[in-house]
Design a protein around this motif. Structure first.
Motif, short mmCIF file in Angstrom:
data_model
loop_
_atom_site.label_atom_id
_atom_site.label_comp_id
_atom_site.label_asym_id
_atom_site.label_seq_id
_atom_site.Cartn_x
_atom_site.Cartn_y
_atom_site.Cartn_z
N PRO A 16 0.84 -1.19 0.00
CA PRO A 16 0.00 0.00 0.00
C PRO A 16 0.88 1.25 0.00
N SER A 17 0.37 2.35 -0.55
CA SER A 17 1.11 3.61 -0.54
C SER A 17 1.50 3.98 0.88
N PRO A 51 3.38 -1.38 10.01
CA PRO A 51 2.99 -2.13 11.21
C PRO A 51 1.54 -1.90 11.67
N SER A 52 0.92 -0.82 11.20
CA SER A 52 -0.47 -0.55 11.55
C SER A 52 -1.06 0.42 10.53
N MET A 53 -2.36 0.48 10.44
CA MET A 53 -3.02 1.40 9.53
C MET A 53 -2.83 2.85 10.00
N ARG A 97 2.44 8.19 7.82
CA ARG A 97 3.49 8.29 6.80
C ARG A 97 3.00 9.05 5.58
N LEU A 98 1.76 8.79 5.19
CA LEU A 98 1.20 9.49 4.03
C LEU A 98 1.05 10.99 4.31
N VAL A 99 0.61 11.31 5.51
CA VAL A 99 0.47 12.71 5.91
C VAL A 99 1.82 13.41 5.95
N ARG A 110 -6.27 6.52 -0.68
CA ARG A 110 -5.16 5.56 -0.55
C ARG A 110 -5.35 4.65 0.66
N MET A 111 -5.91 5.18 1.74
CA MET A 111 -6.18 4.35 2.92
C MET A 111 -7.25 3.32 2.61
#
Length: 203
Positions: free
Chosen positions: A12-13, A125-127, A133-135, A148-149
């Motif tokens: 995932p992104s 490791p977690s959503m 990380r995306l933020v 993306r989530m």
């Protein structure tokens, strides 16, 4: 003796696959090539055409589809992405391993064509960590992050399609795991046709 291999990496992104792939390529730059994908999306800040992606318009992409120039292609987050069949074949026949950074749609297409390809799935490791990380990347709008989530939750369901799973909690540990996979894949007896190429049999 050396049998070239195709390594397919999906995640995932925000899971860190690009950083991990780049580290592996840097370590084995004399024997491992990165497959640069074609895409219709706009370049992000700092991305270079022909280095990060081949950026083309949708009309040209569809023409390449019609000409059967792609080994695989998919629509991801509203944009087209594809892997050049010619580029992959040139690398493999020249004695290089190839690493592909693609989504599960593309990976499924590769799996149907390359039975010997190695499939690796990487997750955060977690959503919550994935969203952070995306933020922190500061390259996406809130709307795009939410998309993306949502896609990440769907992509993770396909992890069983892959041979290996890496949980990227700490980059250095995740890289050790990726490196171990890469090395072990070249030690399989099924890929060694003649042991005399490896050891001196004279007593």
């Amino acid at each position: 003796m050396y049998k070239t291999k195709l390594f397919v990496v999906s995640a995932p992104s925000g899971a860190g696959k690009t950083s991990l792939c780049n580290k592996l390529i840097s370590k084995y730059k004399d024997r491992l090539k990165y497959s640069i994908s074609y895409t219709t999306r706009e370049p992000r800040i700092g991305e270079v055409d022909g280095q990060d992606y081949f950026f083309i318009d949708e009309k040209k992409f569809k023409k390449m589809i019609n000409n059967e120039e792609f080994l695989e292609w998919a629509v991801v987050h509203g944009n087209y992405y594809g892997t050049s069949k010619k580029l992959i074949e040139e690398y493999l026949s020249s004695g290089y391993d190839v690493i592909l950074d693609i989504d599960p749609q593309g990976a499924r297409q590769i799996k149907a064509k390359y039975s010997d390809a190695v499939f690796i799935f990487i997750v955060a490791p977690s959503m919550k960590e994935l969203k952070n990380r995306l933020v922190n990347r500061r390259t996406e709008t809130i709307e795009n992050i939410n998309i993306r989530m949502k896609n990440a939750l769907e992509e993770i369901k396909f992890y069983k399609m892959y041979d290996y799973l890496i949980v990227n909690k700490y980059l250095n540990i995740a890289f050790e795991e990726l490196n171990a996979i890469y090395l072990s894949e070249h030690l399989k007896t099924k890929d060694i046709e003649n042991i005399e190429e490896l050891i001196d049999m004279e007593v």
